[in-house]
Scaffold this active site. Structure first.
Site, PDB file in Angstrom:
ATOM      1  CE  LYS A 184      -3.502   2.378   2.743  1.00 34.39           C
ATOM      2  NZ  LYS A 184      -4.480   2.243   3.825  1.00 34.39           N
ATOM      3  CE  LYS A 189      -6.018   2.046  -0.412  1.00 39.95           C
ATOM      4  NZ  LYS A 189      -6.371   2.174   0.958  1.00 39.95           N
TER       5      LYS A 189
HETATM    6  C1  PBG Z   1      -7.118   3.200   5.615  1.00 35.26           C
HETATM    7  C2  PBG Z   1      -7.628   3.142   4.240  1.00 35.26           C
HETATM    8  C3  PBG Z   1      -7.538   4.141   3.287  1.00 35.26           C
HETATM    9  C4  PBG Z   1      -8.143   3.649   2.147  1.00 35.26           C
HETATM   10  C5  PBG Z   1      -8.588   2.373   2.418  1.00 35.26           C
HETATM   11  N1  PBG Z   1      -8.234   2.067   3.717  1.00 35.26           N
HETATM   12  C6  PBG Z   1      -7.049   5.522   3.402  1.00 35.26           C
HETATM   13  C7  PBG Z   1      -5.645   5.842   3.658  1.00 35.26           C
HETATM   14  O1  PBG Z   1      -4.771   5.001   3.730  1.00 35.26           O
HETATM   15  O2  PBG Z   1      -5.439   7.022   3.833  1.00 35.26           O
HETATM   16  C8  PBG Z   1      -8.248   4.395   0.866  1.00 35.26           C
HETATM   17  C9  PBG Z   1      -9.200   3.877  -0.122  1.00 35.26           C
HETATM   18  C10 PBG Z   1      -9.513   4.787  -1.230  1.00 35.26           C
HETATM   19  O3  PBG Z   1      -8.907   5.855  -1.464  1.00 35.26           O
HETATM   20  O4  PBG Z   1     -10.436   4.423  -1.965  1.00 35.26           O
HETATM   21  N2  PBG Z   1      -7.926   2.618   6.545  1.00 35.26           N
END
Ligand code: PBG
Length: 336
Positions: free
Chosen positions: A209, A262
């Site tokens: 991520k 991601k």
């Molecule tokens: C964190 C989380 C995020 C997203 C999914 N889980 C936000 C982040 O890391 O700031 C982002 C998903 C998206 O942008 O669609 N719990």
């Protein structure tokens, strides 16, 4: 000129489907849904057209809408009624996700995956309790005194993640998805689930991520923007790809069942590498910014939304993703 080879022969209408290498199925899509404990009314999320935050009372109806399109799985995110420095509402037995889970799993057939993280639950918006970064108080001699840098306390966060994952499993979660990018999160959650009798609950790790600018609309939707700084101390540097393989390998060793990359579109090279190097199912998260930018362009009449969305999802599949988390899930599934 030798025209023995004419790839166009296979692009004729009656044969193109026969030779198509990739296809989208509703069964490969996961729809994110937002349940909000601060409201009694369904509220549209402005930066994510077509998506709403729904009250706990409305979550069953929301999930049923997803199921009607042929999509069978949802990813559940919660907005709690209150926040604190530790994010304690994240593992409360009567927390927003736990309440929603009990209803959705008893009243629908949806396969429910939960996001296991603290950023929506902490008052500072970071993905775990904070500590001063080691060494950050050091001041260069003669230089200006500087504030210590605050960062997320990795190991304290692991304790919280265990509690959250077990509380979700108890409330009926079919799968848990830790998204905080803490070192050791998968192994810790695996042992906690096993000890609590949830050996059968799989973990989908947000394994690679990135610290991405494409999460903007989600942070509005889930009210989880950091109140200071950014997430670069724990999420990955967009410059790195070998490091993603290292992250995925560590999660594999710790027992992750599904590996997620991601965001999706800016990281298709990572999706392809994970597909090549690992045998696990690969998931890709087509994030909020990827959704919002297509909507914004379509609104201006600059591109065809359905065609651009379909092409995006197909590309994510072609790169090697088996599953796609996407805000387009319902719209696309309805057209398949
Ligand atoms: C964190 C989380 C995020 C997203 C999914 N889980 C936000 C982040 O890391 O700031 C982002 C998903 C998206 O942008 O669609 N719990």
């Amino acid at each position: 000129m030798d025209l023995t080879h004419r790839p166009r022969r296979l692009r004729q209408d009656r044969v193109r489907d026969l030779v198509s290498e990739t296809s989208l199925e509703p069964a490969d899509l996961i729809a994110p849904v937002f349940v909000d404990a601060t409201t009694d009314e369904r509220t549209p999320i402005e930066s994510m057209p077509g998506h709403d935050r729904v009250p706990i009372d409305g979550i069953v109806a929301r999930v049923e809408e997803v199921l009607e399109t042929g999509v069978e799985a949802v990813m559940l995110f919660g907005i709690p009624e209150s926040k604190d420095a530790e994010g304690t509402r994240a593992w409360a037995e009567d927390g927003v996700v736990q309440e929603a889970l009990r209803r959705v799993t008893s009243e629908t057939d949806a396969y429910v995956i939960t996001d296991v993280c603290l950023c929506e639950y902490t008052d500072h918006g970071h993905c775990g309790p904070l500590e001063e970064e080691l060494g950050s108080e050091a001041v260069v001699e003669g230089g200006p005194a500087c504030e210590p840098t605050m960062t997320v306390d990795n190991d304290a966060t692991l304790d919280a993640l265990e509690r959250i994952a077990v509380s979700h499993a108890r409330a009926g979660a079919d799968m848990v998805a830790p998204s905080g990018m803490m070192d050791g999160m998968v192994g810790t959650i695996r042992s906690a689930l096993d000890e609590a009798g949830f050996e059968h609950v799989p973990i989908m790790s947000y394994a690679a991520k990135y610290e991405s600018a494409f999460y903007g609309p989600f942070r509005d939707a889930a009210d989880g923007a950091p109140s200071f700084g950014n997430r670069r101390h724990y999420q990955m540097d967009p410059a790195n790809s070998r490091e993603a393989m290292r992250e995925v390998r560590l999660d594999a060793e710790q027992g992750a069942d599904v590996m997620m990359v991601k965001p999706a579109l800016p990281y298709l090279d990572i999706v392809a590498s994970v597909r090549r190097e690992f045998d696990h199912p690969v998931a890709a998260y087509n994030v909020s910014g990827e959704y919002a930018m297509l909507h914004a362009a379509a609104e201006k009449g600059w591109l065809d939304l359905e065609a651009a969305a379909t092409e995006s999802l197909l590309s994510i599949k072609r790169a090697g993703a088996d599953l796609i988390l996407t805000y387009f899930a319902e719209d696309i599934a309805e057209r398949l």
